[in-house]
Design a protein around this motif. Sequence first.
Motif, PDB file in Angstrom:
ATOM      1  N   ALA A 124     -49.258 -29.397 -31.553  1.00 53.50           N
ATOM      2  CA  ALA A 124     -47.872 -29.675 -31.270  1.00 53.50           C
ATOM      3  C   ALA A 124     -47.776 -29.518 -29.741  1.00 53.50           C
ATOM      4  N   PHE A 125     -48.568 -28.610 -29.064  1.00 54.19           N
ATOM      5  CA  PHE A 125     -48.722 -28.539 -27.662  1.00 54.19           C
ATOM      6  C   PHE A 125     -49.097 -29.666 -26.804  1.00 54.19           C
ATOM      7  N   GLU A 126     -50.125 -30.457 -27.483  1.00 55.68           N
ATOM      8  CA  GLU A 126     -50.763 -31.772 -26.961  1.00 55.68           C
ATOM      9  C   GLU A 126     -49.792 -32.900 -27.495  1.00 55.68           C
ATOM     10  N   ASP A 127     -48.928 -32.961 -28.167  1.00 60.63           N
ATOM     11  CA  ASP A 127     -48.099 -34.176 -28.311  1.00 60.63           C
ATOM     12  C   ASP A 127     -47.039 -34.231 -27.148  1.00 60.63           C
ATOM     13  N   PRO A 128     -46.984 -35.241 -26.387  1.00 61.58           N
ATOM     14  CA  PRO A 128     -46.177 -35.453 -25.390  1.00 61.58           C
ATOM     15  C   PRO A 128     -44.642 -35.201 -25.501  1.00 61.58           C
ATOM     16  N   HIS A 129     -44.225 -35.741 -26.770  1.00 63.61           N
ATOM     17  CA  HIS A 129     -42.748 -35.335 -26.976  1.00 63.61           C
ATOM     18  C   HIS A 129     -42.514 -34.073 -27.532  1.00 63.61           C
ATOM     19  N   LEU A 130     -43.136 -33.832 -28.601  1.00 68.71           N
ATOM     20  CA  LEU A 130     -43.012 -32.470 -29.162  1.00 68.71           C
ATOM     21  C   LEU A 130     -43.327 -31.286 -28.142  1.00 68.71           C
ATOM     22  N   SER A 131     -44.222 -31.432 -27.375  1.00 67.15           N
ATOM     23  CA  SER A 131     -44.560 -30.347 -26.441  1.00 67.15           C
ATOM     24  C   SER A 131     -43.528 -30.017 -25.471  1.00 67.15           C
ATOM     25  N   LEU A 132     -42.802 -31.100 -24.986  1.00 68.51           N
ATOM     26  CA  LEU A 132     -41.480 -31.074 -24.216  1.00 68.51           C
ATOM     27  C   LEU A 132     -40.558 -30.320 -24.811  1.00 68.51           C
ATOM     28  N   ARG A 133     -40.211 -30.634 -26.084  1.00 70.02           N
ATOM     29  CA  ARG A 133     -39.227 -30.213 -26.676  1.00 70.02           C
ATOM     30  C   ARG A 133     -39.401 -28.550 -27.086  1.00 70.02           C
ATOM     31  N   ILE A 134     -40.747 -28.246 -27.437  1.00 75.26           N
ATOM     32  CA  ILE A 134     -40.985 -26.847 -27.473  1.00 75.26           C
ATOM     33  C   ILE A 134     -40.778 -26.044 -26.181  1.00 75.26           C
ATOM     34  N   THR A 135     -41.063 -26.676 -25.363  1.00 68.49           N
ATOM     35  CA  THR A 135     -41.494 -26.049 -23.995  1.00 68.49           C
ATOM     36  C   THR A 135     -39.882 -25.800 -23.489  1.00 68.49           C
ATOM     37  N   THR A 136     -38.817 -26.998 -23.492  1.00 70.26           N
ATOM     38  CA  THR A 136     -37.412 -26.840 -23.227  1.00 70.26           C
ATOM     39  C   THR A 136     -36.811 -25.627 -24.143  1.00 70.26           C
ATOM     40  N   TYR A 137     -37.040 -25.771 -25.273  1.00 68.32           N
ATOM     41  CA  TYR A 137     -36.491 -24.624 -26.116  1.00 68.32           C
ATOM     42  C   TYR A 137     -36.797 -23.400 -25.893  1.00 68.32           C
ATOM     43  N   LEU A 138     -37.950 -23.062 -25.787  1.00 69.71           N
ATOM     44  CA  LEU A 138     -38.479 -21.737 -25.516  1.00 69.71           C
ATOM     45  C   LEU A 138     -38.021 -21.193 -24.094  1.00 69.71           C
ATOM     46  N   PHE A 139     -38.265 -22.277 -23.296  1.00 67.33           N
ATOM     47  CA  PHE A 139     -37.653 -21.723 -21.929  1.00 67.33           C
ATOM     48  C   PHE A 139     -36.365 -21.316 -21.632  1.00 67.33           C
ATOM     49  N   ARG A 140     -35.400 -22.310 -22.474  1.00 66.85           N
ATOM     50  CA  ARG A 140     -34.091 -21.822 -22.381  1.00 66.85           C
ATOM     51  C   ARG A 140     -33.780 -20.295 -22.900  1.00 66.85           C
ATOM     52  N   ARG A 141     -34.571 -20.116 -24.170  1.00 71.37           N
ATOM     53  CA  ARG A 141     -34.588 -19.049 -24.948  1.00 71.37           C
ATOM     54  C   ARG A 141     -34.972 -17.799 -24.016  1.00 71.37           C
ATOM     55  N   VAL A 142     -36.179 -18.000 -23.216  1.00 68.94           N
ATOM     56  CA  VAL A 142     -36.489 -16.867 -22.309  1.00 68.94           C
ATOM     57  C   VAL A 142     -35.398 -16.676 -21.302  1.00 68.94           C
ATOM     58  N   LEU A 143     -34.764 -17.671 -20.692  1.00 61.05           N
ATOM     59  CA  LEU A 143     -33.832 -17.507 -19.682  1.00 61.05           C
ATOM     60  C   LEU A 143     -32.528 -16.559 -20.124  1.00 61.05           C
ATOM     61  N   VAL A 144     -32.248 -17.103 -21.437  1.00 63.64           N
ATOM     62  CA  VAL A 144     -30.941 -16.455 -21.992  1.00 63.64           C
ATOM     63  C   VAL A 144     -31.406 -14.743 -22.188  1.00 63.64           C
ATOM     64  N   GLY A 145     -32.559 -14.611 -22.519  1.00 68.68           N
ATOM     65  CA  GLY A 145     -33.190 -13.380 -22.585  1.00 68.68           C
ATOM     66  C   GLY A 145     -33.064 -12.295 -21.364  1.00 68.68           C
ATOM     67  N   LEU A 146     -33.595 -13.110 -20.298  1.00 66.74           N
ATOM     68  CA  LEU A 146     -33.605 -12.561 -18.923  1.00 66.74           C
ATOM     69  C   LEU A 146     -31.997 -12.255 -18.435  1.00 66.74           C
ATOM     70  N   VAL A 147     -31.205 -13.176 -18.827  1.00 63.16           N
ATOM     71  CA  VAL A 147     -29.803 -13.038 -18.509  1.00 63.16           C
ATOM     72  C   VAL A 147     -29.145 -11.888 -18.995  1.00 63.16           C
ATOM     73  N   ASN A 148     -29.695 -11.644 -20.458  1.00 63.01           N
ATOM     74  CA  ASN A 148     -29.061 -10.367 -21.067  1.00 63.01           C
ATOM     75  C   ASN A 148     -29.425  -9.206 -20.686  1.00 63.01           C
ATOM     76  N   LEU A 149     -31.055  -8.861 -20.276  1.00 62.62           N
ATOM     77  CA  LEU A 149     -31.538  -7.799 -19.715  1.00 62.62           C
ATOM     78  C   LEU A 149     -30.851  -7.572 -18.249  1.00 62.62           C
ATOM     79  N   ARG A 150     -30.748  -8.394 -17.588  1.00 62.17           N
ATOM     80  CA  ARG A 150     -29.969  -8.057 -16.314  1.00 62.17           C
ATOM     81  C   ARG A 150     -28.541  -7.630 -16.386  1.00 62.17           C
ATOM     82  N   ARG A 151     -27.870  -8.239 -17.383  1.00 63.51           N
ATOM     83  CA  ARG A 151     -26.612  -7.642 -17.628  1.00 63.51           C
ATOM     84  C   ARG A 151     -26.414  -6.339 -18.322  1.00 63.51           C
ATOM     85  N   ILE A 152     -27.489  -5.733 -18.875  1.00 66.88           N
ATOM     86  CA  ILE A 152     -27.502  -4.412 -19.476  1.00 66.88           C
ATOM     87  C   ILE A 152     -28.429  -3.607 -18.354  1.00 66.88           C
ATOM     88  N   GLY A 153     -28.507  -4.017 -17.185  1.00 70.98           N
ATOM     89  CA  GLY A 153     -29.372  -3.488 -16.222  1.00 70.98           C
ATOM     90  C   GLY A 153     -30.897  -2.792 -16.434  1.00 70.98           C
TER      91      GLY A 153
END
Length: 555
Positions: free
Chosen positions: A351-380
């Motif tokens: 999936a990570f070598e498929d041009p279209h699906l790799s980008l979808r997975i990357t974008t999806y996971l990146f957003r989830r990581v950023l949401v998690g970082l925002v929540n961690l910072r919010r709770i100190g």
Amino acid sequence: MADGFAQHQEGWFELALRAGRMVAWEQDLVTDHVSRSGSAVDLIGIGSGPLSGILERIHPDDRHLRAGLGRSGRQEEEVVFRFMTAEGGLIWLATRARRVSPERLIGISFDVTEAKTAQDRIREMALHDDLTGLPNRTCCAEHLERAIGGAHPDGIAIMALDFDYFKEINDSFGHEAGDFFLKTIAGRLTALTGEGVTAARLSGDEFLVIAPGLDRQEAMAFARKIARRVGQPVEYRSQTLWAGVSIGLSRYPDDAETAEGLVKAADIALYRAKNSGRSRTVAFKPEMGHVVEERQRLLSELRGALRYGQVQPFYQPKIDLRTGRITGFEALARWFHPERGILTPVSFQAAFEDPHLSLRITTYLFRRVLVGLVNLRRIGLDPGTISFNLSNAAFGHPKIVRRIVAALKTFVIPAESFEIEVTENVLLNRNEVVARRKINHLRRNGIRISLDDFGTGNASLSHLQTFKVDTIKIDKSFVDDICDDAKGRAIVSGIVTIAGALGLTVVAEGVETIGQKECLQAVGCDQAQGYLFSRPMSYDRVVDLLRKEIADEGR
């Protein structure tokens, strides 16, 4: 008035024939004598006379068409044939004939050379690629069908070519550069194609070579020769354009007995070449078909998994070997499969070598990581530097760097708290200028760059200067034997020393024993991650771990 019209009618008729480059004629089917209008001498250089007089001037391959007129029993007929003029030129004549009695045939012949030439040009254009002049997909299919119909006793080899990272040439240097690259490649292929060998451009950067009369060993040697020639860099306006070539090889009749099957087999081999490290030449094997089917099933399942939120980031901590404190986390993909349990990326690497699906997975996971970082910072809670992996396909997307920078700004996350991880192959198996430009763009925006799996690919220490990374991660294969293998320990020590002189952070991966940890500390390694410290964990466990570290520090 009527008498005057009748007197001039024959003259006007002859004038019309000459203007229209036509000949009216009448043939006696018993004697084969042909009476022709006066325009015949101007057009074909022959007046009235025996049928043989015109037959000897008709192209031998077409002669039967004119000789058979009036003999088939049909009342009306039309034929087109090539005719040699008195001056030695070749024209096309169309002839329409009507049998008006058992012994009499009348007809008209006219010059259709311009129309036939235009028609041939249109067909030529329809069968050839506008950019390169090579045969196109339609022409290639016709040629392959003919080749199979008159199959050579030694078989027919076909090679499917695809250029790795060609899209990056267009994205970085413009479509004019991409067109120049493709035309240069077409010229190189043409120079390699001898008698009977055909090179075609199917679409984009996809090419096909048809080579009859080669056994499997000869075909592989020829394919590698093609790879060496077309894989050379292309110079364009003081820029060096490069896109390594992957080749899939199949043979008739060994791998398939139809043109469609043969091309499919070559495409399957090409897929294997691209997923075995790219810039390779691979011959088709029957078992490869099952791999492709499994890959398609996997990709389909994973698309559904993204829709239903079954793919989540897990986090593995990185530890400072001097203080024992957490310096950050590496974000890792995990697939919560409903039947197979929690899967690591090894299980869905395709999936990570498929041009279209790799980008979808990357974008999806990146957003989830950023949401998690925002929540961690919010709770100190401060997780330190978060490392995020970019696959080969994702790194190749023209807008990936801008998207990363924009997302960090949108979520108001300090860029210096983020690190992008790429492997050696991501940087080295593509145009160096493009890769360096993307790396520099990320670093200019404050995002750190980590070179993953260092020492397992083709990177040398000199590349650490070329690509301006911030961190190198020593692969687990070096860590496994660091305490027992003096040579391996010396290599790790050398990497640490040189990296320190360059101002780079060194992280050792796959640390599983206290002994490995101590040996890494002894050579001055900065950080480590591995099962000795923690397995990858969910977001909730990250929260618990960080809170526990704060509590331990307060004691």
